[in-house]
Scaffold this motif. Structure first.
Motif, PDB file in Angstrom:
ATOM      1  N   GLU A   1     -26.798 -36.647  62.297  1.00 33.55           N
ATOM      2  CA  GLU A   1     -27.010 -35.382  62.995  1.00 33.55           C
ATOM      3  C   GLU A   1     -26.141 -34.251  62.446  1.00 33.55           C
ATOM      4  O   GLU A   1     -26.648 -33.171  62.132  1.00 33.55           O
ATOM      5  CB  GLU A   1     -26.741 -35.535  64.499  1.00 33.55           C
TER       6      GLU A   1
ATOM      7  N   ARG B   1     -27.702 -31.171  60.300  1.00 30.92           N
ATOM      8  CA  ARG B   1     -27.739 -29.899  61.022  1.00 30.92           C
ATOM      9  C   ARG B   1     -26.720 -28.888  60.505  1.00 30.92           C
ATOM     10  O   ARG B   1     -26.916 -27.688  60.649  1.00 30.92           O
ATOM     11  CB  ARG B   1     -27.476 -30.133  62.512  1.00 30.92           C
TER      12      ARG B   1
ATOM     13  N   GLU C   1     -36.621 -32.830  63.744  1.00 36.01           N
ATOM     14  CA  GLU C   1     -35.955 -33.482  64.878  1.00 36.01           C
ATOM     15  C   GLU C   1     -36.950 -34.353  65.634  1.00 36.01           C
ATOM     16  O   GLU C   1     -38.148 -34.044  65.686  1.00 36.01           O
ATOM     17  CB  GLU C   1     -35.386 -32.422  65.838  1.00 36.01           C
TER      18      GLU C   1
END
Length: 197
Positions: free
Chosen positions: A127, A131, A150
């Protein structure tokens, strides 16, 4: 290349992109039987987790659709490193690259100028990298387009970014829930819910 590679000890100056071609699937000296794939970010080796079913389906489906819809001079590939600098050799889930870049069957990475778009499908274990860290590195490396996918309640949601040349950062240009339809970097029309069926 870092002399006398010892696994898992980090060389004094960190790992380099050139080191990756000398690290086998079991580590430099064959110690890690379970290691399947690694990438280099900020001089650190990142061991990639096994993919989930969602991740595998989305990567396979998106790559297939992108390859089908690419202009003739481009193609879509999966899990091939992109050389962004001496300490940066990330491995995107999908890249759209020039077809001329794929003609060398012995290559282990693409140069940044070969790559038009990178796509990362976010997993629990990636993640922060997907991101934050990797988008910054891709943008600093001059990759024009970045898509982040996502898993929202079992459905893929695609965040589309474009490089702002004034700041060398990405700007979100669209978010797609059911259907990914965009003209940039080329005409794409993908039914996202069909990727996980």
């Amino acid at each position: 290349m870092t002399a006398n590679l010892q696994w898992p000890y980090v060389p004094p100056d960190g790992w380099t992109a050139a080191d990756l071609d000398h690290i086998g699937p079991d580590g430099p000296n064959g110690e890690l039987d379970a290691l399947k794939r690694i990438e280099l970010i900020d001089g650190e080796l990142i061991i990639m987790s096994p993919p989930t079913e969602f991740h595998m389906l989305v990567v396979d489906g998106l790559r297939s659709e992108l390859r089908r819809q690419c202009p003739d001079h481009l193609t879509a590939v999966r899990e091939m490193d992109v050389l962004l600098g001496p300490k940066q050799r990330p491995c995107p889930d999908i890249s759209v690259v020039t077809k001329t870049a794929t003609s060398d069957m012995d290559r282990t990475y693409y140069e940044r100028d070969d790559v038009l778009l990178v796509v990362e499908v976010v997993s629990k274990s990636s993640e922060i990298r997907d991101r934050e860290t990797k988008p910054r590195r891709y943008a600093q490396g001059g990759i024009q387009h970045y898509w982040r996918v996502e898993n929202i309640s079992g459905q893929p949601v695609v965040y589309v970014y474009e490089l702002d040349p004034a700041t060398s950062t990405y700007v979100v240009t669209a978010i797609f829930h059911d259907r990914l339809k965009t003209a940039v970097p080329f005409a794409v029309d993908i039914a996202l819910d069909e990727l996980v069926r």
